[in-house]
Design a protein around this motif. Structure first.
Motif, PDB file in Angstrom:
ATOM      1  N   ARG A 424       1.209  -1.297   0.169  1.00 35.19           N
ATOM      2  CA  ARG A 424       0.048  -0.156   0.003  1.00 35.19           C
ATOM      3  C   ARG A 424       0.766   1.579   0.104  1.00 35.19           C
ATOM      4  O   ARG A 424       0.288   2.013  -1.048  1.00 35.19           O
ATOM      5  CB  ARG A 424      -0.634  -0.497   1.150  1.00 35.19           C
ATOM      6  N   GLU A 428       0.890   4.198  -3.194  1.00 31.43           N
ATOM      7  CA  GLU A 428       0.493   5.252  -2.608  1.00 31.43           C
ATOM      8  C   GLU A 428       1.951   6.667  -2.894  1.00 31.43           C
ATOM      9  O   GLU A 428       1.588   7.543  -3.736  1.00 31.43           O
ATOM     10  CB  GLU A 428       0.466   5.924  -1.385  1.00 31.43           C
ATOM     11  N   LEU A 527      -4.159  -1.460  -5.268  1.00 23.92           N
ATOM     12  CA  LEU A 527      -4.254  -0.385  -4.276  1.00 23.92           C
ATOM     13  C   LEU A 527      -5.591  -1.122  -3.133  1.00 23.92           C
ATOM     14  O   LEU A 527      -5.666  -0.727  -2.305  1.00 23.92           O
ATOM     15  CB  LEU A 527      -4.494   0.846  -4.342  1.00 23.92           C
TER      16      LEU A 527
END
Length: 624
Positions: A424, A428, A527
């Motif tokens: 993640r 990001e 994601l």
């Protein structure tokens, strides 16, 4: 303050039942909160009264002010005070009523101290050097021998004010024979916070140790005689006596002009070379110029210094020495922790561990005695609550953090959580990086995802192509129907071909964009999946931990708790070692940066740039 004192006495002596607590507070709100706090902490006999301490002290016994063994206070800074009618004999010096109540509080506190009593009061720095009656008050405290220590604290420690504060320690015991005042300058050692700074456990431990042992310590503490204070006209400005300002950065003109590192600046790092004996010769070599050194050829950039230091064998050996020291200390002392539920000797452990940790780790060089005590203070601050719980109720699984429980019982859950959190964060960062690009910097060949503006434009294009394709399909269908009815077949066939080509072109362009977006869409979905998995694991994490706690036996709990205690000790000690390494790297980088670009190099570069400019101008026909 009173509660902390009760906790300290209880931790040190095991029983605080013989203590009596007294207090007086002007604010009704603060007074009521104090009363409630006392009850919450099982202090039922505290006599907390409401009223103006200076104008009307309320702790009276047989018509006289009650005397106390210990007095502590943090009165409001630079407050006003009104007319005083009761117990005026408390005051030897009358301060201005407007914004000068600080020493009025001090005089009241001195007056209610027993002949062998001690007091500590937090004061603004102004009381240390202002003249007039405040100067006379400082002289009175010194002449009487009451003033034992003055401690300078960092700024921003107290809510509502950013100014630095000080602590006056007044001790009537031994006052007649007191010839010196201890000045401690602790204003540079603290943890910086966003809204409020904080003294760390190691900072408090250092102040406490220096005060108790009355030590002189360069740049931190110094004992000043009464005669010297008289010479300074009783100005207590702490930096007059203990200046902890960093020394000015030396600048060698010859090195700035012609390069090289002054040997004296290399020698200044001798404390580091004492700990890493071969590191100096790995970084520096003698320069042809007498009195100068130079960085070795393998160091081309400032960044090379960090890599070299952290990879050096001496640094590795020192780290290993501290790790071995932690292991040895733990082997010698773990049995004392294991016996805690039976012995219930928390404070005995404190005294024992404070000495052994300080002695063992200071012997290795990087952590001196004060830093070793600081490491212990940080370690104890982490352990204390758990140790008290173990002493009271044994090896309870409730003391094991949730992650430690999961690691011991469900390691696969923690591994899955860590994997998804790492992915993640990676995704990001990828999306954030592309969205922070300046206009015109984005290149589709260099990134797997698109900035929000470009993404919106591409999706809008797909919508436009979808609309065009729908319209073309309708037109193609209508044309085919018309052709079947034999109406002007040739013209209609030609128009049909054009529409079909247009439809095919729109579909091709749409397919190209969708192909471009495929990776972006894939990563976006990944994601979302990571976030959903993380949320799902965290949602069931609490239930897993609760079920695991029920299965853990006291013996298993003891193993997990002691393992955590050892890990914390190792991490605490190595944090100091890491800071030491970072400080050395900073010193080396400073010397590299300072003398890297000599004046000779700058002039040579300027001449080269001027020559290139002249050549460009000649090529363009402006000079010749």
């Amino acid at each position: 303050m009173l509660i902390e004192n009760k906790n300290y006495v209880e931790a040190r002596y095991g029983d605080a039942s013989r203590l009596s607590f007294y207090g007086q507070e002007l604010s009704g709100t603060t007074w009521s909160l104090c009363k409630m706090n006392m009850l919450f902490h099982d202090i039922f006999d505290a006599e907390i009264l409401q009223g103006d301490t200076i104008a009307n002290p309320l702790h009276v016994e047989n018509g006289e002010l009650k005397r106390f063994d210990i007095v502590i206070a943090n009165p409001p800074f630079s407050a006003h005070y009104s007319d005083i009618k009761n117990f005026r004999d408390r005051f030897h010096y009358w301060m201005p009523k407007k914004s000068k109540a600080d020493f009025m509080f001090v005089q009241h506190m001195v007056s209610v101290l027993k002949d062998n009593g001690r007091m500590a009061v937090v004061m603004p720095h102004g009381v240390l050097f202002r003249g007039s009656e405040e100067k006379s008050m400082r002289q009175w405290l010194v002449d009487r021998g009451y003033l034992e220590a003055v401690i300078g604290l960092p700024s921003g420690l107290f809510y509502g004010t950013g100014i630095p504060a000080s602590v006056l320690i007044i001790n009537k015991k031994g006052a007649a024979n007191r010839k010196e005042v201890l000045f401690i300058n602790a204003d540079r050692e603290y943890k910086e916070g966003k809204n409020q700074n904080k003294l760390r456990p190691e900072d408090i431990a250092k102040i406490s140790y220096i005060y108790k042992n009355k030590e002189n310590l360069e740049g931190y503490a110094r004992k000043i005689s009464k005669a010297d204070l008289d010479k300074e006209d009783y100005n207590f400005n702490i930096r007059r006596y203990v200046d902890n300002s960093p020394p000015a950065e030396p600048q060698d003109i010859n090195a700035h002009l012609h390069g090289g590192i002054p040997t004296v600046e290399v020698d200044e790092l001798q404390p580091y070379w004492n700990n890493y004996t071969a590191l100096r010769t790995s970084i520096f070599e003698k320069s042809p110029k007498e009195g100068y050194h130079q960085f070795k050829k393998l160091i081309d950039a400032k960044e090379d210094l960090k890599i070299l230091v952290l990879a050096h064998e001496d640094v590795y050996k020192k780290r290993k020495a501290y790790t071995d020291c932690v292991n040895d200390w733990w082997t010698n002392n773990v049995s004392k922790l294991e016996a805690l539920p039976e012995q219930k000797n928390v404070y005995d452990l404190y005294r024992d561990f404070s000495v052994s940790i300080a002695n063992d780790f200071s012997a290795l060089g990087i952590l001196d005695l004060h830093k070793s005590r600081g490491a212990f203070a940080s370690y104890w601050d982490f352990l204390e609550t758990d140790l008290k719980s173990i002493s009271a109720s044994g090896w309870n699984a409730e003391l094991i953090p949730a992650d430690d429980i999961l690691q011991s019982q469900f390691p696969e859950v923690l591994e899955e959580l860590a994997t998804n959190e790492a992915r993640r964060d990676e995704l990001e960062a990828l999306f954030n990086e592309v969205n922070e690009l300046e206009e015109g910097e984005f290149d589709v060949d260099n990134y797997e995802v698109f900035p929000k503006e470009v993404l919106k434009e591409l999706k809008d294009n797909i919508k436009d192509y979808n609309a065009a394709i729908r319209d073309l399909k309708k037109e193609v269908k209508a044309l085919k129907i018309r052709i079947k009815t034999n109406e002007e077949v040739e013209e209609l066939t030609k128009e049909l071909t054009q529409k079909e080509i247009a439809q095919q072109q729109a579909e091709t362009k749409k397919a190209i964009i969708e192909k471009q977006l495929a990776k972006h869409t894939e990563l976006t979905n990944e994601l979302k999946t990571c976030k959903a998995t993380i949320a799902e694991i965290k949602a069931k994490k609490e239930d897993l931990v609760a079920k695991a706690r029920e299965k853990i036996t006291p013996e298993e709990a003891k193993v997990l708790i002691l393992t955590r205690f050892k890990d914390v000790l190792h991490n605490t000690v190595m944090d100091y070692v890491n800071r030491y390494e970072r400080a050395l790297i900073t010193e080396l980088e400073t010397r590299f940066t300072k003398y890297q670009n000599t004046l000779v190099n700058i002039l040579d570069n300027r001449e080269e740039a001027a020559s290139q400019l002249n050549n460009f101008l000649m090529e363009l026909g402006y000079e010749g």
